[in-house]
Design a protein around this motif. Structure first.
Motif, PDB file in Angstrom:
ATOM      1  N   PHE A  60       0.839  -1.201   0.000  1.00  0.00           N
ATOM      2  CA  PHE A  60       0.000   0.000   0.000  1.00  0.00           C
ATOM      3  C   PHE A  60       0.876   1.254   0.000  1.00  0.00           C
ATOM      4  O   PHE A  60       0.784   2.111  -0.892  1.00  0.00           O
ATOM      5  N   GLY A  61       1.749   1.357   0.991  1.00  0.00           N
ATOM      6  CA  GLY A  61       2.576   2.543   1.115  1.00  0.00           C
ATOM      7  C   GLY A  61       3.592   2.693  -0.003  1.00  0.00           C
ATOM      8  O   GLY A  61       3.843   3.802  -0.486  1.00  0.00           O
ATOM      9  N   GLY A  62       4.176   1.576  -0.431  1.00  0.00           N
ATOM     10  CA  GLY A  62       5.211   1.657  -1.449  1.00  0.00           C
ATOM     11  C   GLY A  62       4.686   2.031  -2.823  1.00  0.00           C
ATOM     12  O   GLY A  62       5.426   2.582  -3.646  1.00  0.00           O
ATOM     13  N   LEU A  63       3.414   1.741  -3.089  1.00  0.00           N
ATOM     14  CA  LEU A  63       2.860   1.974  -4.426  1.00  0.00           C
ATOM     15  C   LEU A  63       1.849   3.109  -4.483  1.00  0.00           C
ATOM     16  O   LEU A  63       1.277   3.379  -5.544  1.00  0.00           O
ATOM     17  N   ILE A 205       9.697   1.008  -8.165  1.00  0.00           N
ATOM     18  CA  ILE A 205      10.366  -0.234  -7.758  1.00  0.00           C
ATOM     19  C   ILE A 205      11.431   0.045  -6.698  1.00  0.00           C
ATOM     20  O   ILE A 205      11.547  -0.688  -5.708  1.00  0.00           O
ATOM     21  N   SER A 206      12.203   1.116  -6.873  1.00  0.00           N
ATOM     22  CA  SER A 206      13.292   1.386  -5.930  1.00  0.00           C
ATOM     23  C   SER A 206      12.764   1.783  -4.561  1.00  0.00           C
ATOM     24  O   SER A 206      13.282   1.324  -3.534  1.00  0.00           O
ATOM     25  N   VAL A 212      10.565  -2.479   1.721  1.00  0.00           N
ATOM     26  CA  VAL A 212      10.518  -3.906   2.056  1.00  0.00           C
ATOM     27  C   VAL A 212      11.790  -4.327   2.784  1.00  0.00           C
ATOM     28  O   VAL A 212      11.754  -5.033   3.808  1.00  0.00           O
ATOM     29  N   THR A 213      12.944  -3.891   2.279  1.00  0.00           N
ATOM     30  CA  THR A 213      14.226  -4.252   2.889  1.00  0.00           C
ATOM     31  C   THR A 213      14.331  -3.706   4.295  1.00  0.00           C
ATOM     32  O   THR A 213      14.783  -4.395   5.227  1.00  0.00           O
ATOM     33  N   VAL A 241      19.082   6.010  -4.042  1.00  0.00           N
ATOM     34  CA  VAL A 241      18.912   5.847  -5.496  1.00  0.00           C
ATOM     35  C   VAL A 241      17.571   6.443  -5.940  1.00  0.00           C
ATOM     36  O   VAL A 241      17.478   7.121  -6.970  1.00  0.00           O
ATOM     37  N   PHE A 242      16.531   6.188  -5.144  1.00  0.00           N
ATOM     38  CA  PHE A 242      15.215   6.739  -5.463  1.00  0.00           C
ATOM     39  C   PHE A 242      15.250   8.269  -5.495  1.00  0.00           C
ATOM     40  O   PHE A 242      14.759   8.891  -6.452  1.00  0.00           O
TER      41      PHE A 242
END
Length: 469
Positions: A60-63, A205-206, A212-213, A241-242
């Motif tokens: 949810f949060g990442g996307l 993705i990044s 997640v990591t 990187v992001f």
């Protein structure tokens, strides 16, 4: 550009959007009471149990930012409907799960669907009611009330379903509800305008990989005997990187210039801390009620109802008036301080506690704090954005809450695991010690949020605030 001519179907559209918000929050709260049953049936460890929440909130949060961007590019209605299709299918998958992996896959896909729904729905609300501040305030109040109603229904239904049916139905109940929403979308929501541009898949993705990591490293750091520590710099590297990619891309997922908007950065930071306090409170209170006090699933659900009903009543009946009179910042700081106080009370729950004497007072205080803080935080994080950035701003404020929830729960689970001892030969005492450590950690997060709001959020005169309710 803001819509100047009101949509004649805007209130019907709002009803559908609030129903969608109800279902998304129901999907989160309904599983809380069922956690011990899932743990018994599928063999989750104490730390592994948190992934039932985190698989959802990470996706949810990442996307969410991606969901907001897709809504701006492809049309909010299209992305809203796509999100509900994914959420409905994922609920069916989770409801049929016969293994940990299958359940967690379903939960992650539910998060993907919610990541498309939430920013699209908020963007639609802003465009439907942006012509009138009073109507926009009422719309936000009903939106917040739908969330609280979903929380109330979730804890009650979670108890009833787990007690009288099986925990699988806490997911399967979403299937007919989701199909009903999908059937009503074409009739109620007008097609949203699309815009040209590119999708920053690399950024999505990044940032999701970084989250997640980070959460995995925190959750497993105790059980892995610090073996997960090397993952922390990996997560930091992915975040770096992001951010670099957002600087150099012509059409980034997160245009960093949006943070120039007044109070936007502060609002998102406070929202992250609010999630880091509230979700662990909810997670560990469910476990305390059933694993320490020995309540059944149904009794546990009923025990949580006063808290969620209080949130709904305060949001609908008082939040708008209080914000209009005292301003968003005052309500925000007060609400966070009340939540911090409630968490300190939870951190002192006894082994042979009483629901009426020990749990109910603290839960009501926490409910009042959440009701006072949530809407002002959302308004603070979105109010400064330009009309064409509403999709991005709504995605960002939701992202902050979900990311804060995931990281906060991961930290509190790690605190709980490290705080649990042998308990002098009694497992319940060790378990309670872990819960108390988690509640105290969440209380620190709430206190830090109150301090950040006090110092970082710029005040506006109360009459200039958007009224809610």
């Amino acid at each position: 550009m803001q819509q100047l001519i009101p949509d004649p179907k805007r209130w019907a559209a709002l009803a559908l959007l609030c129903a969608a918000q109800f279902i998304v929050i129901l999907d989160t709260s309904i599983i809380g009471v069922a956690l011990p049953a899932m743990q018994r049936d599928l063999g989750f460890s104490a730390s592994g149990l948190s992934w039932i929440f985190n698989a959802y909130v990470i996706a949810f949060g990442g996307l969410l930012l991606l969901g907001g961007r897709l809504g701006d590019l492809l049309g909010a209605r299209r992305i809203f409907a796509s999100g509900f299709a994914i959420l409905t299918a994922a609920s069916l998958l989770a409801g049929l799960a016969h293994s940990q992996d299958m359940l967690l896959a379903g939960r992650a896909l539910q998060g993907v669907g919610a990541a498309l729904i939430a920013p699209s729905a908020l963007a639609i609300i802003m465009r439907l009611f942006g012509h009138d501040g009073a109507e926009l305030g009422k719309a936000f109040g009903l939106w917040g009330a739908a969330a609280a109603a979903g929380g109330s229904a979730g804890v009650f239904l979670g108890g009833v379903i787990t007690e009288w049916m099986t925990w699988q139905w806490t997911f399967l109940i979403n299937v007919p509800l989701g199909l009903l929403v999908l059937a009503l979308v074409p009739a109620v929501l007008r097609k949203s305008a699309c815009s040209s541009g590119a999708v920053d898949w690399f950024g999505a993705i990044s940032v999701t990989g970084a989250l997640v990591t980070l959460v995995y490293a925190i959750v497993t750091i105790e059980s892995a005997s610090l073996g997960s520590v090397p993952l922390l710099p990996v997560s930091a590297g992915l975040f770096a990187v992001f951010l670099i990619s957002q600087f150099v891309r012509r059409e980034p997922l997160l245009p960093l210039s949006i943070f120039k908007a007044k109070n936007l950065a502060a609002g998102n930071f406070v929202m992250a801390l609010l999630g880091a306090a509230w979700i662990p409170l909810w997670f560990f209170l469910n476990l305390y009620l059933q694993q320490i006090l020995g309540l059944s699933a149904l009794a546990s659900g009923l025990a949580l109802l006063p808290m969620t009903i209080t949130i709904m009543l305060v949001m609908v009946g008082f939040s708008g008036k209080l914000i209009g009179r005292f301003g968003a910042k005052t309500n925000l700081v007060l609400g966070l301080l009340l939540m911090a106080g409630a968490l300190v009370m939870f951190a002192n729950l006894p082994l042979n506690g009483s629901y009426v004497a020990h749990v109910l007072p603290a839960s009501m205080l926490a409910a009042l704090g959440m009701a006072l803080a949530y809407i002002p935080t959302t308004m603070t994080g979105m109010a400064g954005a330009r009309p064409e950035e509403t999709g991005l701003a709504s995605g960002l404020i939701n992202t902050s809450y979900q990311v804060g929830s995931a990281i906060g729960l991961a930290i509190m689970v790690a605190l709980s695991t490290s705080g649990s001892g042998p308990g002098g030969g009694h497992a319940a005492e060790g378990m309670l010690a872990g819960f108390q450590a988690a509640f105290l950690g969440a209380g620190i997060a709430a206190g830090a949020a109150a301090f950040a709001a006090l110092v970082c959020v710029a005040s506006a005169s109360p009459q200039r605030e958007v009224p809610v309710g």
